[in-house]
Design a protein around this motif. Structure first.
Motif, PDB file in Angstrom:
ATOM      1  N   LYS A 141       0.769  -1.289  -0.096  1.00  0.00           N
ATOM      2  CA  LYS A 141      -0.015  -0.032  -0.016  1.00  0.00           C
ATOM      3  C   LYS A 141       1.043   1.207   0.039  1.00  0.00           C
ATOM      4  CE  LYS A 141      -3.692   2.332   2.407  1.00  0.00           C
ATOM      5  NZ  LYS A 141      -3.177   3.284   3.492  1.00  0.00           N
ATOM      6  N   ALA A 142       1.984   1.105   0.708  1.00  0.00           N
ATOM      7  CA  ALA A 142       2.727   2.526   0.682  1.00  0.00           C
ATOM      8  C   ALA A 142       3.398   2.652  -0.522  1.00  0.00           C
ATOM      9  CB  ALA A 142       3.952   2.211   1.891  1.00  0.00           C
ATOM     10  N   ASN A 143       3.797   1.681  -1.253  1.00  0.00           N
ATOM     11  CA  ASN A 143       4.585   1.575  -2.549  1.00  0.00           C
ATOM     12  C   ASN A 143       3.452   2.247  -3.488  1.00  0.00           C
ATOM     13  OD1 ASN A 143       7.197   0.847  -1.903  1.00  0.00           O
ATOM     14  ND2 ASN A 143       6.821  -1.133  -2.370  1.00  0.00           N
ATOM     15  N   LEU A 144       2.187   1.637  -3.443  1.00  0.00           N
ATOM     16  CA  LEU A 144       1.177   2.228  -4.440  1.00  0.00           C
ATOM     17  C   LEU A 144       0.767   3.436  -4.089  1.00  0.00           C
ATOM     18  CD1 LEU A 144      -1.194  -0.707  -4.547  1.00  0.00           C
ATOM     19  CD2 LEU A 144       0.275   0.063  -6.423  1.00  0.00           C
ATOM     20  N   THR A 149       1.220   9.373  -5.796  1.00  0.00           N
ATOM     21  CA  THR A 149       1.755  10.622  -5.793  1.00  0.00           C
ATOM     22  C   THR A 149       2.847  11.204  -6.928  1.00  0.00           C
ATOM     23  OG1 THR A 149       1.544  10.288  -3.379  1.00  0.00           O
ATOM     24  CG2 THR A 149       2.929  12.193  -4.280  1.00  0.00           C
ATOM     25  N   LEU A 150       3.597  10.124  -7.152  1.00  0.00           N
ATOM     26  CA  LEU A 150       4.345  10.477  -8.324  1.00  0.00           C
ATOM     27  C   LEU A 150       3.868  10.698  -9.758  1.00  0.00           C
ATOM     28  CD1 LEU A 150       7.544  10.550  -9.064  1.00  0.00           C
ATOM     29  CD2 LEU A 150       7.285   8.138  -9.856  1.00  0.00           C
ATOM     30  N   PHE A 151       2.791   9.917  -9.888  1.00  0.00           N
ATOM     31  CA  PHE A 151       1.954  10.197 -11.217  1.00  0.00           C
ATOM     32  C   PHE A 151       1.121  11.282 -11.209  1.00  0.00           C
ATOM     33  CE2 PHE A 151       2.365   5.359 -11.628  1.00  0.00           C
ATOM     34  CZ  PHE A 151       3.552   5.381 -12.481  1.00  0.00           C
TER      35      PHE A 151
END
Length: 186
Positions: A141-144, A149-151
């Protein structure tokens, strides 16, 4: 000629070896029936704790194709046949052994090989399956969240730039020059 009760006991133990995901071999010197009953309650439905004669266990292990337990089968022996998570059963046995010095872990059997005392204790020190799955889900979940946020940043930057341009036009100021060095001729 073999006695029918012993043949039945060997068959039962052999079936337990075949059906179990793991087994933990223990020694139970000096434990009362009440203490063994308490251990069975602590193990719950995840394991079946059975006191057995060493010769019967050796025959049953040979019948079930379990190898490497012969050295562990000396003295009063009881085996926990684990149907559920091996970690939960090993943890319950280790905790009980800490509180009751009459119970000691001799070793175990899992995934087609014998386990030493240290390996059973390492298994007991692992976190449960549910905790590990929860940690994995949290990490995913943290990576998603980071990816989302990045996208979303480029789109929000374009939106802020568009709003800044609209604000400048509304104020009547000339639009700023292009960032790549071209001069705007209008």
């Amino acid at each position: 000629m073999a006695r029918p009760d012993k043949v039945a006991a060997v068959d039962e133990i052999a079936n337990r070896f075949r059906e179990s995901s793991a087994s933990v071999v223990t020694e139970y010197r000096g434990l009362s029936v009440a203490k063994l009953t308490q251990l069975r309650r602590d193990l719950g439905a995840s394991a079946n704790f059975r006191v057995a004669k060493n010769t019967l266990v050796k025959r049953a292990a040979a019948d079930a194709g379990v190898q490497g337990l012969d050295d562990l089968l000396a003295g009063p022996t009881a085996i926990a046949f684990v149907q559920g998570e091996p970690v939960d059963a090993a943890k319950a046995i280790k905790t009980f052994a800490k509180d009751n010095p009459g119970l000691s872990i001799k070793g175990g059997y899992m995934d087609g090989r014998a386990l030493s005392v240290a390996e059973v204790e390492q298994l007991a020190d692992l976190e449960s399956r549910e905790v590990l799955l929860g940690k994995l889900a949290g990490a995913m979940k943290a990576n998603l969240s980071k990816a989302a946020t990045l996208f979303s940043q480029p789109a929000s930057q374009v939106a802020r730039l568009g709003q800044a341009l609209a604000d400048k036009k509304a104020e009547g100021e000339p639009a700023p020059a292009a960032a790549d060095g071209d001069s705007a001729e209008s």
